[in-house]
Design a protein around this motif. Sequence first.
Motif, short mmCIF file in Angstrom:
data_model
loop_
_atom_site.label_atom_id
_atom_site.label_comp_id
_atom_site.label_asym_id
_atom_site.label_seq_id
_atom_site.Cartn_x
_atom_site.Cartn_y
_atom_site.Cartn_z
N GLY A 1 10.15 48.76 -30.45
CA GLY A 1 8.85 48.22 -30.05
C GLY A 1 7.73 48.71 -30.96
N ALA A 2 7.80 49.98 -31.35
CA ALA A 2 6.78 50.54 -32.24
C ALA A 2 6.79 49.83 -33.60
N LEU A 3 7.97 49.62 -34.15
CA LEU A 3 8.07 48.94 -35.45
C LEU A 3 7.52 47.52 -35.36
N ALA A 4 7.82 46.84 -34.27
CA ALA A 4 7.30 45.47 -34.09
C ALA A 4 5.78 45.47 -34.05
N GLY A 5 5.19 46.45 -33.34
CA GLY A 5 3.73 46.53 -33.26
C GLY A 5 3.09 46.84 -34.60
N ILE A 6 3.69 47.76 -35.35
CA ILE A 6 3.16 48.14 -36.65
C ILE A 6 3.20 46.97 -37.63
N LEU A 7 4.32 46.27 -37.67
CA LEU A 7 4.44 45.13 -38.58
C LEU A 7 3.52 43.98 -38.19
N HIS A 8 3.34 43.79 -36.89
CA HIS A 8 2.44 42.73 -36.45
C HIS A 8 1.00 43.04 -36.86
N ARG A 9 0.60 44.29 -36.66
CA ARG A 9 -0.77 44.66 -37.04
C ARG A 9 -0.98 44.56 -38.54
#
Length: 227
Positions: free
Chosen positions: A212-220
Motif C-alpha cells: 500500500g505504501a509503494l502504491a501511494g508513493i508512486l501515485h503521488r
Amino acid sequence: MSKTFIAEMIGTAILVLFGCGAAVLMGAEIGMTGIALAFGLAIVAAAYGIGPISGAHLNPAVSLGAFLAGRMSGAALASYVVAQLVGAVLGAAILYAIASGKAGYDIAVNGLGQNGYGAGYLGEYGLGSALIFEAVMTFLFVTVILGATQEGAPAELAGLAIGLTLAAIHLVGINVTGVSVNPARSFGPALFVGGKAMADLWVFIAAPLAGGALAGILHRAGVTRAA
C-alpha cells in the motif's frame, strides 16, 4: 466518534462478516469462487453505502496509501486505522457468535476465515510466496483504488472497479494465503482464533502495508496517476 470513524468501523465489519462469513458458513457450498465474490461484493456494498461519508477505505493499507499519496492527514490516518481495527473485531465477533451456534463447530478446527500460510494451511505455500503475494496484490489493489478515485475518474464506477479487483485477487490467491491485502481483515479473525493465526499475523500486516505504501508513493509521484 465522528461520522467517518463510525462509517469505517461499520464498513470494515461488513467486509469481515460477508467475506469471512462466506468462507466459514458457506465455504463447502459455494467454494473458493463464491468466497471471492463475497469479498468483492462486500466492498461494492460498502463503497456505495458509506463511500460518500469516509471514502470506504476499510483497510489500513489503503489508508496508508492515501496518506502517502497526499490525500489525507496523519491524524485522519490514525483515526481510520483504529476504526478499521475495531470494525474488523466487531465483524469477527458477530461471525463467531453465528458460527458457534452450529452443532459441532470448533473454532480451533473450523476457524474464522483467518489468513495463514505453510504446512496445514490450504495450498501450503511457504513464507516467501505469502510475502510476495500479499505485497504485490496489495500494491495492485491500492493502485486501482487511487486511480479509480482520482480527480477526473468516473466516480459512479469506482466502487464496482474496486470490488471486482478484490474479487479477482481472491480468485488468484485464496489457496496461497486466504488473501488478506488488508491488515484489519486479518487482525479480527486472528484475535479470536489465536495460536498460529496470531503467530502468522505479522505477514498480513507487514506485506500489505509495504504494498500500500509503494502504491501511494508512486501515485503521488505521478507514475500511476493521470496527467
